[in-house]
Design an enzyme around this catalytic site. Structure first.
Site, PDB file in Angstrom:
ATOM      1  N   ASN A  15      -2.046   2.866   1.426  1.00  0.00           N
ATOM      2  CA  ASN A  15      -2.120   1.400   1.412  1.00  0.00           C
ATOM      3  C   ASN A  15      -1.638   0.820   2.727  1.00  0.00           C
ATOM      4  O   ASN A  15      -0.790   1.399   3.409  1.00  0.00           O
ATOM      5  CB  ASN A  15      -1.317   0.821   0.234  1.00  0.00           C
ATOM      6  CG  ASN A  15       0.117   0.512   0.627  1.00  0.00           C
ATOM      7  OD1 ASN A  15       0.411  -0.540   1.198  1.00  0.00           O
ATOM      8  ND2 ASN A  15       1.011   1.455   0.348  1.00  0.00           N
ATOM      9  N   ASN A  65      14.215  -4.278   1.161  1.00  0.00           N
ATOM     10  CA  ASN A  65      13.161  -3.415   1.703  1.00  0.00           C
ATOM     11  C   ASN A  65      13.271  -3.391   3.222  1.00  0.00           C
ATOM     12  O   ASN A  65      12.988  -4.384   3.890  1.00  0.00           O
ATOM     13  CB  ASN A  65      11.791  -3.942   1.247  1.00  0.00           C
ATOM     14  CG  ASN A  65      10.652  -3.018   1.668  1.00  0.00           C
ATOM     15  OD1 ASN A  65      10.852  -2.030   2.361  1.00  0.00           O
ATOM     16  ND2 ASN A  65       9.442  -3.344   1.253  1.00  0.00           N
ATOM     17  N   CYS A 105       8.949  -0.930   5.111  1.00  0.00           N
ATOM     18  CA  CYS A 105       7.498  -1.058   4.944  1.00  0.00           C
ATOM     19  C   CYS A 105       6.804  -0.503   6.194  1.00  0.00           C
ATOM     20  O   CYS A 105       7.047  -0.990   7.297  1.00  0.00           O
ATOM     21  CB  CYS A 105       7.099  -2.512   4.725  1.00  0.00           C
ATOM     22  SG  CYS A 105       5.304  -2.705   4.719  1.00  0.00           S
ATOM     23  N   LYS A 135      16.313  -0.019   0.246  1.00  0.00           N
ATOM     24  CA  LYS A 135      15.099   0.811   0.109  1.00  0.00           C
ATOM     25  C   LYS A 135      14.701   1.375   1.461  1.00  0.00           C
ATOM     26  O   LYS A 135      14.477   0.630   2.422  1.00  0.00           O
ATOM     27  CB  LYS A 135      13.968  -0.038  -0.484  1.00  0.00           C
ATOM     28  CG  LYS A 135      12.635   0.681  -0.496  1.00  0.00           C
ATOM     29  CD  LYS A 135      11.985   0.675  -1.842  1.00  0.00           C
ATOM     30  CE  LYS A 135      10.612   1.312  -1.792  1.00  0.00           C
ATOM     31  NZ  LYS A 135       9.623   0.555  -2.534  1.00  0.00           N
ATOM     32  N   ASN A 145      10.180   5.018   0.273  1.00  0.00           N
ATOM     33  CA  ASN A 145       9.036   4.156   0.544  1.00  0.00           C
ATOM     34  C   ASN A 145       7.899   5.087   0.989  1.00  0.00           C
ATOM     35  O   ASN A 145       8.086   6.298   1.111  1.00  0.00           O
ATOM     36  CB  ASN A 145       9.380   3.118   1.620  1.00  0.00           C
ATOM     37  CG  ASN A 145       8.508   1.860   1.498  1.00  0.00           C
ATOM     38  OD1 ASN A 145       7.325   1.941   1.149  1.00  0.00           O
ATOM     39  ND2 ASN A 145       9.079   0.714   1.785  1.00  0.00           N
ATOM     40  N   THR A 146       6.730   4.541   1.190  1.00  0.00           N
ATOM     41  CA  THR A 146       5.564   5.379   1.490  1.00  0.00           C
ATOM     42  C   THR A 146       5.691   6.063   2.855  1.00  0.00           C
ATOM     43  O   THR A 146       6.433   5.616   3.729  1.00  0.00           O
ATOM     44  CB  THR A 146       4.294   4.533   1.454  1.00  0.00           C
ATOM     45  OG1 THR A 146       4.461   3.436   2.355  1.00  0.00           O
ATOM     46  CG2 THR A 146       4.019   4.003   0.057  1.00  0.00           C
ATOM     47  N   GLY A 148       1.944   8.535  -4.260  1.00  0.00           N
ATOM     48  CA  GLY A 148       1.257   9.307  -5.293  1.00  0.00           C
ATOM     49  C   GLY A 148       1.756  10.743  -5.372  1.00  0.00           C
ATOM     50  O   GLY A 148       2.673  11.139  -4.641  1.00  0.00           O
ATOM     51  N   GLY A 187       5.273   3.602  -9.247  1.00  0.00           N
ATOM     52  CA  GLY A 187       4.402   2.744  -8.447  1.00  0.00           C
ATOM     53  C   GLY A 187       2.935   3.072  -8.609  1.00  0.00           C
ATOM     54  O   GLY A 187       2.259   2.571  -9.513  1.00  0.00           O
ATOM     55  N   THR A 188       2.460   3.969  -7.763  1.00  0.00           N
ATOM     56  CA  THR A 188       1.042   4.322  -7.732  1.00  0.00           C
ATOM     57  C   THR A 188       0.489   4.703  -9.105  1.00  0.00           C
ATOM     58  O   THR A 188      -0.646   4.367  -9.442  1.00  0.00           O
ATOM     59  CB  THR A 188       0.848   5.512  -6.748  1.00  0.00           C
ATOM     60  OG1 THR A 188       1.435   5.118  -5.496  1.00  0.00           O
ATOM     61  CG2 THR A 188      -0.602   5.844  -6.547  1.00  0.00           C
TER      62      THR A 188
HETATM   63  O1  DOR Z   1       3.704   1.130   1.307  1.00  0.00           O
HETATM   64  C1  DOR Z   1       4.168  -0.006   1.324  1.00  0.00           C
HETATM   65  N1  DOR Z   1       3.351  -1.057   1.290  1.00  0.00           N
HETATM   66  N2  DOR Z   1       5.507  -0.196   1.369  1.00  0.00           N
HETATM   67  C2  DOR Z   1       6.077  -1.418   1.438  1.00  0.00           C
HETATM   68  O2  DOR Z   1       7.281  -1.518   1.517  1.00  0.00           O
HETATM   69  C3  DOR Z   1       5.253  -2.612   1.385  1.00  0.00           C
HETATM   70  C4  DOR Z   1       3.801  -2.386   1.118  1.00  0.00           C
HETATM   71  C5  DOR Z   1       2.950  -3.375   1.879  1.00  0.00           C
HETATM   72  O3  DOR Z   1       2.968  -4.550   1.507  1.00  0.00           O
HETATM   73  O4  DOR Z   1       2.291  -2.990   2.839  1.00  0.00           O
END
Ligand code: DOR
Length: 303
Positions: free
Chosen positions: A67, A125, A128, A165, A192-193, A217, A265-266
């Protein structure tokens, strides 16, 4: 009920929605009884409205999702006026997730949300992967000093429990987790991702409009378990584990690696009832194994 406690706040069970995947809960409330969840962690809110990144912003991959939303949201005041009143109707905890461009933004967000009695806790957070921060372009939580400064600023401006986070992309995650603890944080939330990208050979294009994004995921679960285990051994405050939870068994693995609570989440996109099913599955496992509370399983790996 497998109750847990973070920063003096009781949660009816250890299952929370992960920020970003559940919006305000409204979209999911037709599938999931929000009253059955430990907490709803809202989509990250920023001071001002953000439109997010160029589409496409989501790509499916084998065992994973990419994402690049870019923190799209309508801003703090909209969140307070429109999102919070909906969640007030449910017997669950509401966790506001916040992100800023600098320490001052986090301070303002914390101060304002501290006045909102519908907010039970704040997730900070700092990780991101889809927005560019500051001059060095790194994620805030990749830097120990910045992590400490942000968490200290939030701590000074709210008496609600705060979670930090963080990103998995660091040389030593325990250094960052300890900075959160030193700053008075009540929990470390990870992961986080993972910064990532995908390409389409036919069109020779990146899969995402933003080119890069964050990976989540089942593919990331082993990475998340390892980092939760590392952080669990390094700090005394609770760890909130997430990354690829697709069933109650996955959540229990996180608890075994030291998590006090988990976020889903996912998996919500694959199975909209997943949070509720995970909470039920955890309860069943605890009963069947005569475990009286999360401490009976937390970090109790047979090694
Ligand atoms: O993967 C993410 N997408 N982590 C985040 O903290 C925010 C989100 C985004 O809005 O892009």
């Amino acid at each position: 009920m497998v109750k847990i406690n973070i920063g003096g706040l009781e949660f009816k069970n250890p299952v929370m929605t992960a920020s970003g995947t559940f919006a305000s809960g409204k979209e999911y409330s037709e599938f999931v009884d929000l009253n059955k969840l430990g907490a709803v962690v809202c989509k990250t809110v920023t001071l001002n409205q953000r439109d997010g990144n160029k589409p496409p912003r989501i790509a499916d991959m084998p065992s994973a999702m990419l994402n690049s939303i870019g923190l799209e949201n309508k801003g703090l005041e909209y969140f307070i006026e429109n999102t919070l009143p909906f969640l007030k109707n449910f017997d669950t905890r509401t966790v506001a997730s916040i992100a800023g461009n600098n320490v001052e933004d986090y301070t303002t967000l914390a101060k304002r949300l501290n006045e909102c009695k519908e907010v039970h806790a704040i997730e900070v957070n700092m990780s991101c992967p889809n927005v560019v921060h500051g001059q060095n372009k790194g994620l805030f939580s990749q830097d120990e000093k910045t992590t400490f400064e942000i968490m200290s600023a939030v701590r000074k401006n709210t008496n609600k429990p705060i979670f930090g986070k963080i990103s998995p992309m660091v040389a030593d995650i325990t250094v960052i987790a300890k900075a959160i603890e030193r700053a008075g944080g009540d929990a470390v939330a990870l992961i986080n991702t993972i910064p990532a990208m995908g390409v389409d050979l036919k069109t020779r294009r990146p899969l995402l409009g933003n080119i890069t994004g964050g990976l989540s995921g089942p593919a990331v679960k082993p990475v998340a378990l390892k980092l939760v285990w590392d952080v669990y051994k390094a700090v005394k405050i609770p760890v909130i584990g997430m990354g690829g939870i697709m069933c109650a068994q996955d959540a229990l693995e996180f608890i075994l690696c030291g998590a006090t609570a988990v976020q889903v989440g996912t998996g919500n996109f694959v199975n909209p009832k997943l949070t509720e099913e995970t909470a039920l599955g955890i309860e069943k496992y605890f009963k069947e194994n005569n475990l009286s509370g999360v401490d009976d399983l937390k970090g109790k790996l047979n090694i």
